[in-house]
Design a protein around this motif. Structure first.
Motif, mmCIF file in Angstrom:
data_model
loop_
_atom_site.group_PDB
_atom_site.id
_atom_site.type_symbol
_atom_site.label_atom_id
_atom_site.label_comp_id
_atom_site.label_asym_id
_atom_site.label_seq_id
_atom_site.Cartn_x
_atom_site.Cartn_y
_atom_site.Cartn_z
ATOM 1 N N ARG A 1 -20.670 -8.111 -7.252
ATOM 2 C CA ARG A 1 -22.048 -7.896 -7.699
ATOM 3 C C ARG A 1 -22.935 -7.734 -6.487
ATOM 4 O O ARG A 1 -23.113 -8.665 -5.702
ATOM 5 C CB ARG A 1 -22.526 -9.059 -8.562
ATOM 6 C CG ARG A 1 -23.942 -8.858 -9.105
ATOM 7 C CD ARG A 1 -24.367 -9.996 -10.022
ATOM 8 N NE ARG A 1 -23.521 -10.094 -11.198
ATOM 9 C CZ ARG A 1 -23.677 -9.377 -12.296
ATOM 10 N NH1 ARG A 1 -24.646 -8.483 -12.374
ATOM 11 N NH2 ARG A 1 -22.863 -9.543 -13.318
ATOM 12 N N LEU A 2 -23.482 -6.528 -6.333
ATOM 13 C CA LEU A 2 -24.365 -6.225 -5.206
ATOM 14 C C LEU A 2 -25.810 -6.240 -5.673
ATOM 15 O O LEU A 2 -26.150 -5.551 -6.645
ATOM 16 C CB LEU A 2 -24.022 -4.853 -4.620
ATOM 17 C CG LEU A 2 -24.975 -4.325 -3.542
ATOM 18 C CD1 LEU A 2 -24.926 -5.200 -2.293
ATOM 19 C CD2 LEU A 2 -24.651 -2.885 -3.174
ATOM 20 N N THR A 3 -26.621 -7.016 -4.984
ATOM 21 C CA THR A 3 -28.054 -7.048 -5.253
ATOM 22 C C THR A 3 -28.776 -6.624 -3.991
ATOM 23 O O THR A 3 -28.589 -7.222 -2.931
ATOM 24 C CB THR A 3 -28.516 -8.453 -5.674
ATOM 25 O OG1 THR A 3 -27.758 -8.880 -6.813
ATOM 26 C CG2 THR A 3 -29.997 -8.453 -6.014
ATOM 27 N N VAL A 4 -29.573 -5.573 -4.122
ATOM 28 C CA VAL A 4 -30.341 -5.086 -2.979
ATOM 29 C C VAL A 4 -31.806 -5.483 -3.176
ATOM 30 O O VAL A 4 -32.429 -5.137 -4.190
ATOM 31 C CB VAL A 4 -30.210 -3.559 -2.828
ATOM 32 C CG1 VAL A 4 -30.998 -3.082 -1.607
ATOM 33 C CG2 VAL A 4 -28.746 -3.163 -2.701
ATOM 34 N N THR A 5 -32.337 -6.223 -2.220
ATOM 35 C CA THR A 5 -33.718 -6.728 -2.353
ATOM 36 C C THR A 5 -34.674 -5.973 -1.430
ATOM 37 O O THR A 5 -34.229 -5.274 -0.507
ATOM 38 C CB THR A 5 -33.773 -8.216 -2.017
ATOM 39 O OG1 THR A 5 -33.323 -8.388 -0.656
ATOM 40 C CG2 THR A 5 -32.858 -9.023 -2.942
#
Lengths: 112, 115
Positions: free
Chosen positions: B111-115
């Motif tokens: 799971r990749l989360t880009v902030t």
């Protein structure tokens, strides 16, 4: 480009009853495969059943069977004697030459 | 034997950072697939390897995405200069021979989360 449509975002079934999940697809090809995958909550996707397009006979795997209508480009999944463990997201997928196209899934709830 | 494994399981990246996602397929599996799964949607095909050869990369969304499988086993999906729209679960799958529509075995995803 191939498209796969699952028109039922959510379905519900009573334990021990039968439920049918719908899937339609669009392709100009005659040689392909169709799959149903199950993705339980927070768990890995697993294969439920596979159908080869050149076979007229519908595939069955224990309580799971399909109704494959090639001319209508329809591929529905029937789950008989539903169990609590069948609760999951179900994806229909079209496969050809190594490339899979998935529908957006149907969430199946099984009520005790 | 062990199934398909992926690492890391979760990754948070700041916009503009590069990330590398790893996939360890089942030993002996010839074919390896990468998918991107956005929340509430089905997996979307990114790319496909047979041994070390990348046979189809038509699903890679931009030239910021790059995948490799140099020795025909472990594969890495690299995303350069990550953007918010890259946030998704990245799934890897392997099969005995993808050219024959064998069953694909999926990993747990990153799971990749880009902030």
């Amino acid at each position: 480009a191939q498209t796969v449509t699952q028109s039922q975002p959510e379905m519900s079934v009573q334990e021990a009853e039968t439920v049918t999940l719908s899937c339609t697809y669009d392709t100009s090809e005659s040689d392909y495969y169709l799959f149903w995958y199950k993705q339980p909550p927070s768990r890995q996707m697993i294969l439920v059943i596979r159908q080869e397009a050149y076979k007229q006979q519908n595939a069955t795997e224990n309580r799971f069977s399909v109704n494959f209508q090639k001319a209508a480009k329809s591929f529905s999944l029937k789950i008989s004697d539903s169990q609590l463990g069948d609760a999951a997201m179900y994806f229909c997928a079209y496969w050809r030459a190594g490339k899979s196209t998935f529908g957006d899934g149907t969430t199946l709830t099984v009520k005790p | 034997g062990a199934g398909v494994s992926q690492s890391p399981r979760y990754k948070v990246a700041k916009r503009g950072q590069d990330v590398a996602l790893r996939c360890d397929p089942i030993s002996g599996h010839v074919s390896l697939f990468w998918y991107q799964q956005a929340l509430g949607q089905g997996p979307e095909f990114l790319t496909y390897f047979q041994n070390e050869a990348q046979l189809d990369k038509s699903g890679l969304p931009s030239d910021r995405f790059f995948a490799e499988r140099p020795e025909g086993s472990v594969s890495t999906l690299k995303i350069q200069r990550t953007q918010q729209e890259d946030s998704a679960v990245y799934l890897c799958a392997s099969s005995l021979d993808g050219g024959r529509a064998n069953e694909q075995y999926f990993g747990p995803g990153t799971r990749l989360t880009v902030t």
